[in-house]
Structure formats: structure tokens, C-alpha cells
Motif scaffolding. Structure first.
Motif, PDB file in Angstrom:
ATOM      1  N   ALA A 151       0.818  -1.221   0.000  1.00 50.39           N
ATOM      2  CA  ALA A 151       0.000   0.000   0.000  1.00 50.39           C
ATOM      3  C   ALA A 151       0.850   1.269   0.000  1.00 50.39           C
ATOM      4  CB  ALA A 151      -0.936   0.000   1.203  1.00 50.39           C
ATOM      5  N   HIS A 152       2.156   1.113  -0.113  1.00 51.28           N
ATOM      6  CA  HIS A 152       3.067   2.262  -0.206  1.00 51.28           C
ATOM      7  C   HIS A 152       2.823   3.248   0.935  1.00 51.28           C
ATOM      8  CE1 HIS A 152       4.102   0.622  -4.078  1.00 51.28           C
ATOM      9  NE2 HIS A 152       2.844   0.689  -4.468  1.00 51.28           N
ATOM     10  N   TRP A 154       0.284   3.716   2.737  1.00 54.07           N
ATOM     11  CA  TRP A 154      -1.066   4.293   2.720  1.00 54.07           C
ATOM     12  C   TRP A 154      -1.080   5.668   2.048  1.00 54.07           C
ATOM     13  CZ3 TRP A 154      -3.954   0.350   3.614  1.00 54.07           C
ATOM     14  CH2 TRP A 154      -3.513  -0.645   4.497  1.00 54.07           C
ATOM     15  N   GLU A 155      -0.432   5.753   0.906  1.00 53.46           N
ATOM     16  CA  GLU A 155      -0.460   6.998   0.138  1.00 53.46           C
ATOM     17  C   GLU A 155      -1.854   7.293  -0.415  1.00 53.46           C
ATOM     18  OE1 GLU A 155       2.493   6.926  -2.856  1.00 53.46           O
ATOM     19  OE2 GLU A 155       4.172   7.154  -1.473  1.00 53.46           O
ATOM     20  N   ASP A 156      -2.613   6.241  -0.699  1.00 52.84           N
ATOM     21  CA  ASP A 156      -3.943   6.416  -1.287  1.00 52.84           C
ATOM     22  C   ASP A 156      -4.992   6.501  -0.180  1.00 52.84           C
ATOM     23  OD1 ASP A 156      -5.946   6.410  -3.394  1.00 52.84           O
ATOM     24  OD2 ASP A 156      -6.402   4.382  -2.720  1.00 52.84           O
ATOM     25  N   LEU A 157      -5.663   7.643  -0.059  1.00 55.95           N
ATOM     26  CA  LEU A 157      -6.645   7.854   0.994  1.00 55.95           C
ATOM     27  C   LEU A 157      -7.835   6.905   0.848  1.00 55.95           C
ATOM     28  CD1 LEU A 157      -7.590   9.440   3.454  1.00 55.95           C
ATOM     29  CD2 LEU A 157      -8.558  11.160   1.893  1.00 55.95           C
ATOM     30  N   THR A 158      -8.237   6.603  -0.376  1.00 54.66           N
ATOM     31  CA  THR A 158      -9.369   5.695  -0.600  1.00 54.66           C
ATOM     32  C   THR A 158      -9.061   4.307  -0.045  1.00 54.66           C
ATOM     33  OG1 THR A 158     -10.035   6.902  -2.579  1.00 54.66           O
ATOM     34  CG2 THR A 158     -10.857   4.657  -2.338  1.00 54.66           C
ATOM     35  N   SER A 159      -7.873   3.817  -0.305  1.00 55.31           N
ATOM     36  CA  SER A 159      -7.462   2.513   0.210  1.00 55.31           C
ATOM     37  C   SER A 159      -7.397   2.527   1.730  1.00 55.31           C
ATOM     38  CB  SER A 159      -6.101   2.127  -0.376  1.00 55.31           C
ATOM     39  OG  SER A 159      -5.612   0.944   0.208  1.00 55.31           O
ATOM     40  N   ARG A 365      -0.825  15.328   6.585  1.00 49.42           N
ATOM     41  CA  ARG A 365      -0.978  14.779   5.236  1.00 49.42           C
ATOM     42  C   ARG A 365      -2.170  15.327   4.457  1.00 49.42           C
ATOM     43  NH1 ARG A 365      -0.357   8.554   4.520  1.00 49.42           N
ATOM     44  NH2 ARG A 365      -0.439   9.357   2.381  1.00 49.42           N
ATOM     45  N   GLU A 370     -10.909  17.664   3.637  1.00 49.13           N
ATOM     46  CA  GLU A 370     -10.445  16.300   3.919  1.00 49.13           C
ATOM     47  C   GLU A 370      -9.816  16.235   5.302  1.00 49.13           C
ATOM     48  OE1 GLU A 370     -10.892  13.538   2.646  1.00 49.13           O
ATOM     49  OE2 GLU A 370     -11.041  13.596   0.471  1.00 49.13           O
TER      50      GLU A 370
END
Length: 404
Positions: A151-152, A154-159, A365, A370
């Protein structure tokens, strides 16, 4: 990343393990669980790859180890499926709690969000020590490994939102249907489920073709854990490890020292009886740590010593002063009033507060709406008074977890 097209359709009968080609480590070298400062060789059962338990469960490879157990991938020749076997250390205090929790979970409907326990049995070592064993649903690496490597961070907020939603869905089931308080939420206790057995077949084949190193010291053996495989067919997040779980539907007042130290809820520090809401605080602080990439609270000295004063000071920075009525509920209120807060709830500790540190400042972040929504969600969980925290069921319906 691994992709395996074949689905396991048949199981082979138990077969004798081949020792040929298995790298042998020096007997003087400490391996895996042996590195724990409290390690006792008689406390851990010396499982061997290829060993068969209960005339049906053949050990295929090592999945991991911890303070209370080692965990192994095995083949169930009766049910024709892969299983995980958790072989507990002898006389570990969490084992009776975990056994009781699994008995409770088996008495209600199965859920995809908590690990299934299909069987349990006992083994004895040659020294006579007794080890409880749990036959569990096999799962893949934990959230810490997944977040770092897949998930790197958690760079992706949706994930990340989807992950957070799964965590609170697991707590909703645990609290409302199983009536259990988990008491030990950490990334390592959330594992990944898959839609097929392909990754377990891959693990078995890898162990057979490239045997993992092991150590042999007389009659005692210690196997090493191969590098974790992440499947392509991840189907969900599953809550595991119920060694600290307590029933929440009893009249018993719990004062136990639970939870990972920086994730402790205020009632644990204050010696106030805890219930389901202790998991809500724990989950929120864990999620903050995952997403922000640093812990919300760091209650340690430069030497790594745990300090309650640091912890409480950092809590005040991000959620304000506690209600004096909460402090009066503490079994240690005289100590608290001498060292941390006066009887009006004002801070009196020897280290002053820093008014420049707030939850808004700590969040680095996100921006705009958001950020505001994320902090609103966090504040529903991070309340001094346990009864003012949102429940897991309420949080599952929160707009931040369910954006339009």
C-alpha cells in the motif's frame, strides 16, 4: 507480487519430510524466537516441518512466531484443506483467554472479519510441558507488512479509508455479536484473507524446493520463517489474536494493564474499569499511526523507558484537559492529584504543557475539508470519557468512512 493460476483441488497424503538441502544453522546462533530476552527453550514446543499432529495436520512451513506461540502452515488430510496451527508456549497467561474467546466465537455465526478457529488440541513435549494448539483459518501477512510493501505506506486515501472501515466492521462484530473486548489492537493482529488457496500452495511448493534454514541442538529444533508472500487475490482484512480478549457482557470490572503502551486508552492509565470503548481509542490511535507514519503518542524517554506523565501530557495537547469527574472515578485518584492533575482537572505535573501542539498541527498529510473530516472522525474516537466515544457500529456509518 505473486499470481498463481492453479487452484488447489486435491491434497496429497502426509509424506515424510526431506532433510536433504535444508540449510543447517550453527547451534550457537540465536534464531527467531530465541532472540526474545525472556526466551525459555522449554516454553516453546519444538515443531518440525513434516510433523503430523492428531493424525491429520501435517506441518508444511513456518508462518511466524511471537511471545506466546509459533504459527505454522499445515495440511488437513481429513478436511482436504490448508490450515494454520498456532502452537502456544507452555503456561502462558493469555492461552486460557484465547481458548475461551474462540469457544465463544464458535458458538455464534461465522464472520469473514474475524479469524476462524476450527479445532484445538494439546501436545506434550519430551520434557513434559503442555502446549495448547489452535487450528485456525490460514491468512496472509499483516497490515504492517501490507502497508509498507504493497500500500506504499497508505499513500492512497481511498485505500486507507477502506482499511479503516474493515477494522471497525471487525470491531462491530466483536462487540455486538461476540460480546468480546479485544484489548490488543495493533497492525500485526490484522491479517489478510484470500479468495483461493493459491498462495498457500505456493508456500508449500517454495518450502519443498527451497527449504528454509533451521537449527538443530540435540532434540530441539528451531525453524526459520520464509519471506512472506502477498497474494493478488486479497479479499479482506481479518482480526486475529484473542489472547487478551475479555467478555464484555459480564458484571466484572476490568482494571487490567492492557493494550500496546502508546495505544493505551485513558482509563487504562487512570485505573478506571474498561469496556468495549477501550478498543475504539486503541483502533483510532493505531490508524493515526498507520496514516500519519508516526505515532500520535510517544510516551518514552530517550532510553526507551515508558512514562505515564509523558503519555498524559501528550493526550492533553491533542484533546484538552480531562473532566475532573473522570479523574474522581480513578482507583488511583490520590496519586493522580499529587502528580498530574489537581482536583479541578488542571495540569500540575513538573513538565509544563505546550499550547502550540494540537491535533490540527500533528496532522500533516491532508488539507481543507479532507483534513477537517478526518479530524472530526478521530475526535469521535479520542474522548477522555469512555462513554462519549462513538461505538464501532456508529463509526461504520460515519461519513468519513463512507464518502459519496
Amino acid at each position: 507480487m505473486f499470481r498463481w493460476a492453479r487452484r488447489l483441488s486435491t491434497m496429497l497424503p502426509p509424506r515424510a519430510p526431506s532433510l536433504r538441502g535444508r540449510p543447517l544453522l550453527e547451534a550457537t546462533k540465536k534464531v527467531e524466537e530465541e532472540n526474545f530476552p525472556w526466551y525459555d527453550e522449554n516454553a516453546y514446543y519444538p515443531v518440525r516441518i513434516g510433523q503430523v499432529f492428531e493424525s491429520r495436520y501435517q506441518v508444511l512451513t513456518k508462518l511466524g512466531y511471537g511471545t506466546s506461540a509459533t504459527v505454522w502452515l499445515a495440511r488437513d488430510s481429513v478436511e482436504n484443506k490448508y490450515v494454520a496451527i498456532k502452537v502456544c508456549t507452555s503456561n502462558y497467561p493469555s492461552v486460557p483467554r484465547e481458548k475461551a474467546a474462540f469457544q465463544r466465537l464458535r458458538s455464534i455465526r461465522e464472520s469473514s472479519v474475524v479469524q476462524k478457529c476450527w479445532d484445538n488440541f494439546v501436545v506434550r513435549s519430551t520434557e513434559g510441558t503442555v502446549h495448547e494448539c489452535f487450528v485456525l483459518q490460514p491468512l496472509c501477512p499483516n497490515l504492517a507488512h501490507f502497508g509498507e510493501h504493497i500500500a506504499h505506506r497508505w499513500e492512497d486515501l481511498t485505500s486507507f479509508r477502506a482499511t479503516a472501515r474493515s477494522i471497525f466492521q471487525a470491531l462491530k462484530f466483536l462487540h455486538t455479536e461476540a460480546h468480546l473486548i479485544h484489548c490488543d489492537l495493533r497492525q500485526e493482529n490484522f491479517l489478510l484473507s484470500t479468495t483461493t488457496d493459491a498462495v498457500f500452495r505456493a508456500m508449500e511448493e517454495h518450502e519443498a524446493s527451497e527449504p528454509s534454514p533451521w537449527k538443530v541442538d540435540g532434540d530441539r529444533v528451531v525453524h526459520t520463517t520464509p519471506y512472506a508472500m502477498i497474494p493478488d487475490d486479497v479479499s479482506g482484512i481479518v482480526l486475529t489474536d484473542f489472547g487478551e480478549a475479555r467478555p464484555g457482557d459480564t458484571s466484572m470490572a476490568y482494571y487490567d494493564d492492557i493494550q500496546p503502551f502508546p495505544y493505551r486508552a485513558p482509563e487504562i492509565i487512570f485505573s478506571i474499569p474498561f469496556s468495549y470503548s477501550v478498543d475504539i481509542w486503541n483502533a483510532a490511535v493505531m490508524l493515526w499511526h498507520m496514516f500519519e507514519r508516526e505515532p500520535l503518542f510517544h510516551p518514552y524517554t530517550s532510553k526507551g523507558e515508558e512514562v505515564d506523565l509523558f503519555h498524559l501530557r501528550q493526550m492533553v495537547h491533542v484533546i484538552g484537559l480531562p473532566p475532573s469527574s473522570l479523574l474522581e472515578r480513578s482507583a488511583d485518584r490520590d496519586f493522580i492529584h499529587q502528580h498530574y492533575f489537581d482536583r479541578n482537572g488542571q495540569w500540575i505535573a513538573i513538565i509544563p504543557l505546550d499550547s502550540t501542539i494540537t491535533l490540527e498541527v500533528r496532522e500533516q498529510r491532508l488539507e481543507g475539508n479532507e483534513k477537517a473530516e478526518f479530524l472530526r472522525f478521530m475526535r469521535r474516537c479520542l474522548q477522555w470519557e469512555p462513554e462519549k466515544r462513538a461505538t464501532a457500529a456508529e463509526l461504520c456509518d460515519d461519513p468519513w468512512l463512507n464518502p459519496e
